[in-house]
Design a protein around this motif. Structure first.
Motif, PDB file in Angstrom:
ATOM      1  N   ASP A  62       0.851  -1.192   0.000  1.00  0.00           N
ATOM      2  CA  ASP A  62       0.000   0.000   0.000  1.00  0.00           C
ATOM      3  C   ASP A  62       0.888   1.243   0.000  1.00  0.00           C
ATOM      4  O   ASP A  62       0.722   2.149   0.813  1.00  0.00           O
ATOM      5  CB  ASP A  62      -0.933  -0.045   1.229  1.00  0.00           C
ATOM      6  N   TYR A  65       2.312   2.405   3.332  1.00  0.00           N
ATOM      7  CA  TYR A  65       1.429   2.377   4.508  1.00  0.00           C
ATOM      8  C   TYR A  65       1.386   0.966   5.115  1.00  0.00           C
ATOM      9  O   TYR A  65       0.466   0.608   5.832  1.00  0.00           O
ATOM     10  CB  TYR A  65       0.029   2.881   4.151  1.00  0.00           C
ATOM     11  N   HIS A 105      -1.667  -0.145  12.088  1.00  0.00           N
ATOM     12  CA  HIS A 105      -1.292  -1.471  11.598  1.00  0.00           C
ATOM     13  C   HIS A 105       0.181  -1.454  11.203  1.00  0.00           C
ATOM     14  O   HIS A 105       0.781  -0.375  11.076  1.00  0.00           O
ATOM     15  CB  HIS A 105      -2.155  -1.844  10.396  1.00  0.00           C
ATOM     16  N   PHE A 146     -10.255  -2.428   2.135  1.00  0.00           N
ATOM     17  CA  PHE A 146      -9.669  -2.881   0.866  1.00  0.00           C
ATOM     18  C   PHE A 146     -10.103  -4.289   0.479  1.00  0.00           C
ATOM     19  O   PHE A 146      -9.709  -4.795  -0.558  1.00  0.00           O
ATOM     20  CB  PHE A 146      -8.134  -2.878   0.953  1.00  0.00           C
ATOM     21  N   PHE A 165      -7.491  -2.722   6.782  1.00  0.00           N
ATOM     22  CA  PHE A 165      -7.098  -2.438   5.395  1.00  0.00           C
ATOM     23  C   PHE A 165      -6.783  -3.779   4.712  1.00  0.00           C
ATOM     24  O   PHE A 165      -7.543  -4.725   4.861  1.00  0.00           O
ATOM     25  CB  PHE A 165      -5.961  -1.405   5.377  1.00  0.00           C
ATOM     26  N   ARG A 199       2.073  13.279  11.044  1.00  0.00           N
ATOM     27  CA  ARG A 199       0.705  13.067  10.568  1.00  0.00           C
ATOM     28  C   ARG A 199       0.383  11.642  10.993  1.00  0.00           C
ATOM     29  O   ARG A 199       1.130  10.706  10.689  1.00  0.00           O
ATOM     30  CB  ARG A 199       0.653  13.220   9.057  1.00  0.00           C
ATOM     31  N   ASP A 201      -1.568   8.463  10.754  1.00  0.00           N
ATOM     32  CA  ASP A 201      -2.399   7.782   9.771  1.00  0.00           C
ATOM     33  C   ASP A 201      -3.540   7.007  10.429  1.00  0.00           C
ATOM     34  O   ASP A 201      -3.320   6.273  11.406  1.00  0.00           O
ATOM     35  CB  ASP A 201      -1.510   6.791   8.999  1.00  0.00           C
ATOM     36  N   GLU A 256      -5.264  11.828  10.970  1.00  0.00           N
ATOM     37  CA  GLU A 256      -6.168  11.464   9.883  1.00  0.00           C
ATOM     38  C   GLU A 256      -7.331  10.717  10.530  1.00  0.00           C
ATOM     39  O   GLU A 256      -7.169   9.592  10.989  1.00  0.00           O
ATOM     40  CB  GLU A 256      -5.481  10.567   8.851  1.00  0.00           C
ATOM     41  N   HIS A 322      -3.526  12.270  -1.237  1.00  0.00           N
ATOM     42  CA  HIS A 322      -3.164  11.096  -2.045  1.00  0.00           C
ATOM     43  C   HIS A 322      -4.245  10.016  -2.056  1.00  0.00           C
ATOM     44  O   HIS A 322      -4.070   9.009  -2.744  1.00  0.00           O
ATOM     45  CB  HIS A 322      -1.865  10.515  -1.495  1.00  0.00           C
ATOM     46  N   ASP A 323      -5.298  10.176  -1.275  1.00  0.00           N
ATOM     47  CA  ASP A 323      -6.387   9.187  -1.258  1.00  0.00           C
ATOM     48  C   ASP A 323      -7.602   9.677  -2.038  1.00  0.00           C
ATOM     49  O   ASP A 323      -8.582   8.958  -2.163  1.00  0.00           O
ATOM     50  CB  ASP A 323      -6.845   8.909   0.184  1.00  0.00           C
ATOM     51  N   ARG A 408      -7.563   5.642  -6.165  1.00  0.00           N
ATOM     52  CA  ARG A 408      -6.742   6.662  -5.517  1.00  0.00           C
ATOM     53  C   ARG A 408      -5.554   7.059  -6.398  1.00  0.00           C
ATOM     54  O   ARG A 408      -4.897   8.059  -6.136  1.00  0.00           O
ATOM     55  CB  ARG A 408      -6.283   6.163  -4.144  1.00  0.00           C
ATOM     56  N   ARG A 412      -2.216  10.437  -7.817  1.00  0.00           N
ATOM     57  CA  ARG A 412      -0.864  10.008  -7.444  1.00  0.00           C
ATOM     58  C   ARG A 412       0.125  10.020  -8.607  1.00  0.00           C
ATOM     59  O   ARG A 412       1.258   9.569  -8.462  1.00  0.00           O
ATOM     60  CB  ARG A 412      -0.931   8.589  -6.850  1.00  0.00           C
TER      61      ARG A 412
HETATM   62  C1  GLC Z   1      -4.674   6.161   5.264  1.00  0.00           C
HETATM   63  C2  GLC Z   1      -3.751   6.571   4.157  1.00  0.00           C
HETATM   64  C3  GLC Z   1      -4.000   5.655   2.995  1.00  0.00           C
HETATM   65  C4  GLC Z   1      -3.694   4.253   3.430  1.00  0.00           C
HETATM   66  C5  GLC Z   1      -4.489   3.867   4.671  1.00  0.00           C
HETATM   67  C6  GLC Z   1      -3.966   2.619   5.297  1.00  0.00           C
HETATM   68  O1  GLC Z   1      -6.011   6.342   4.957  1.00  0.00           O
HETATM   69  O2  GLC Z   1      -3.933   7.905   3.842  1.00  0.00           O
HETATM   70  O3  GLC Z   1      -3.248   5.990   1.868  1.00  0.00           O
HETATM   71  O4  GLC Z   1      -4.002   3.346   2.409  1.00  0.00           O
HETATM   72  O5  GLC Z   1      -4.420   4.855   5.663  1.00  0.00           O
HETATM   73  O6  GLC Z   1      -2.743   2.866   5.922  1.00  0.00           O
END
Ligand code: GLC
Length: 548
Positions: A62, A65, A105, A146, A165, A199, A201, A256, A322-323, A408, A412
């Motif tokens: 990812d 991430y 995670h 996902f 995710f 930041r 996540d 976030e 980026h999302d 997404r 990007r």
């Molecule tokens: C957040 C990130 C995203 C990522 C997800 C899982 O939403 O902005 O890009 O896929 O977390 O880490």
């Protein structure tokens, strides 16, 4: 009460998606030396803080991430020495750097998870969320972001593990004090390197409802975040991080956080609570990305947040990341009115209360990208959904059309530096295709044109910094026709009006003050042109008659 005068309230943040920023070594992937090479132009733009999307060691399921080592740099981006050089070069220019901290995670390749899946009595078992199945099925009906199910079965120990995710991103078990200790240690480690904040996540997903109850709703897997979002323990954990880490020094902390109410955002950001500096707001972007382009609704949402947070909390504001798709393509008009609408959203971003975050390329008016085949897509969400739906019998062309419309990857694509091959991003074939419009839309052209989107952002950023009312002033919405968003920002005797036409038709409007900045060369007296934006200073003669 939130105070004023903190550097992170006055700063403008620039989001760098390192993979797509600039490739210095010709492998088709952006890197840290590439960022170093381009710092001067970011300084020229006037931003203060760089947020780097994850650059840690990662199998890149990812795009970083999914972290396999929190204290190592992914070799595709460079080394720790490159990072230290980047930090030094940024600081030398007065630019701060914040890291993307992904601790809801880890990667399934992280040594903790590798150990955790070995046996039920492994000391790392409790770092993750393992449960027995229910009659041969997942432990509960939680759907994932996902994948259909948020659970995967692991044959080695015959249990399921939770992943909100992808299956390669197992959720950490924050109930375990050892996990919290590890997170604090790695944060301290990065702060010792000299970074300026984090930041965080997906941070309001870290606390799961006790007992992991089923989500309400029909079907095998129900995607509802009610049991893993904004749980009371989330605040307890933030207070613990604040007490042990954030309070140690000045830094920027932004969460976030999906699905927030104004009250939640205040709970996260009110200084007296000792949690984070700010949370990102998503209600407006979620609305126009998922429901529709409706100026009236955008005004209603932003007005509610502006008035609700003022004096009580603080927010991180963005129209792009980026999302999400690029706002110029999904709310603006990326053909006929691309330049005007890109500048309009710049005006909105930089004249509201809250720390503004720009996504790389936004300052060029870069647009959404679209690819011809599923093989050209990289986003794990797009690719997983495509596979799952085709495997379930979906017609491939129809499934492809649906998943690409939500991919997404749209925002990007590589940064468009020039009209040279690969948009000047790389000498090799880029990891993700460049947008073919780079021939017209690129930094080189933007720098050469005084009326460009880039120079408009530069002027707006300078205006915001010189104008405390645009940072701290009270927001007062003005009565206006449906397509217009007109508001004032008041700070003591200083008052400014912002007038935005969110449509592609001219709309009647009579300017009330002195024009400081606008996106049309010849503003008309009695109407706003399509996507026109103006920032005006309101004369306070009526209030200060003696001085006029
Ligand atoms: C957040 C990130 C995203 C990522 C997800 C899982 O939403 O902005 O890009 O896929 O977390 O880490």
């Amino acid at each position: 009460m939130t105070g004023r005068g903190q550097w992170w309230q006055e700063a403008v943040v620039y989001q760098i998606y390192p993979k797509s920023f600039y490739d210095s070594d010709g492998d088709g992937i952006g890197d840290l030396q590439g960022i170093i090479a381009k710092l001067d132009v970011l300084k020229l733009l006037g931003v203060d803080v760089l947020w780097l999307n994850p650059i840690y060691a990662s199998p890149e399921v990812d795009n970083g991430y999914d972290i396999s080592d929190y204290r190592a740099i992914n070799p595709q981006f460079g080394t720790l020495a490159d990072f230290e050089q980047l930090l030094g070069e940024a600081h030398r220019r007065g630019l701060r750097v914040i890291m993307d901290l992904v601790v809801n995670h880890t990667s399934d390749q992280h040594p903790w998870f590798i150990a955790s899946r070995q046996s039920k009595d492994n000391p790392y078992r409790g770092y993750y969320i393992w449960r027995d199945g229910r009659d041969g099925r997942a432990p509960n009906n939680w759907g994932g972001h996902f994948t259909q199910s948020a659970w995967s079965f692991d044959a080695a120990t015959g249990q399921y593990y939770l992943h909100v995710f992808s299956p390669q991103q197992p959720d950490l078990n924050w109930e375990n004090p050892a996990v919290r200790r590890e997170v604090k240690e790695l944060m301290a480690w990065w702060l010792e390197r000299g970074i300026d904040g984090f930041r965080l996540d997906a941070i309001n997903l870290i606390a799961k409802a006790p007992g992991l109850p089923d989500n309400q709703g029909a079907g095998d897997f129900v995607f509802a975040i009610d049991h893993f979002c904004n749980q009371p323990h989330f605040h307890t954990y933030m207070q613990e991080l604040h007490r042990d880490i954030f309070a140690r020094q000045e830094m920027l902390t932004v969460g976030e956080c999906a699905d927030l109410t104004v009250a939640d955002a205040i709970a996260i950001s009110a200084p007296a609570r000792g949690e984070l500096n700010m949370a990102f707001l998503f209600e407006h972007t979620d609305y126009y990305n998922q429901v529709g382009k409706d100026p009236q609704k955008l005004k209603e949402i932003l007005t509610r947040w502006q008035t609700g947070l003022h004096g009580r909390g603080w927010a991180g504001l963005a129209f792009n990341n980026h999302d999400q798709p690029r706002v110029v393509s999904c709310f603006g008009d990326d053909t006929t009115h691309r330049v005007a609408s890109a500048k309009l959203f710049a005006t909105l971003l930089l004249t509201l209360e809250g720390t503004p975050f720009l996504l790389q390329g936004e300052e060029l008016g870069m647009t959404n990208v679209e690819y011809a085949a599923i093989e050209e897509y990289n986003d794990v969400q797009t690719v997983n959904l495509y596979r799952e739906r085709v495997a379930a019998g979906g017609e491939p062309a129809a499934v492809f059309a649906a998943v690409k419309a939500a991919s997404r990857d749209r925002s990007r694509s590589p940064y468009q530096w020039s009209a040279a091959p690969n948009a000047g991003f790389s000498t090799a074939r880029p990891w993700l295709g460049v947008n073919p419009n780079y021939v017209e839309i690129n930094l080189e052209r933007e720098l050469a044109d005084p009326a460009s989107v880039f120079h408009y952002y530069r002027r707006l950023i300078a205006l915001r910094k010189a104008t405390p009312a645009l940072i701290y002033g009270e927001f007062v919405a003005q009565a206006a026709p449906a397509a217009l968003f007109v508001y004032r920002r008041r700070d003591g005797d200083d008052e400014f009006e912002v007038a935005l036409n969110l449509s592609d038709q001219p709309v009647a409007y009579t300017a009330a003050g002195e024009l400081l900045l606008g996106n049309y060369p010849a503003p008309e007296k009695t109407r706003l042109q399509p996507y026109e934006a103006r920032v005006l200073r309101i004369s306070n003669c009526q209030l200060l008659i003696a001085n006029c």
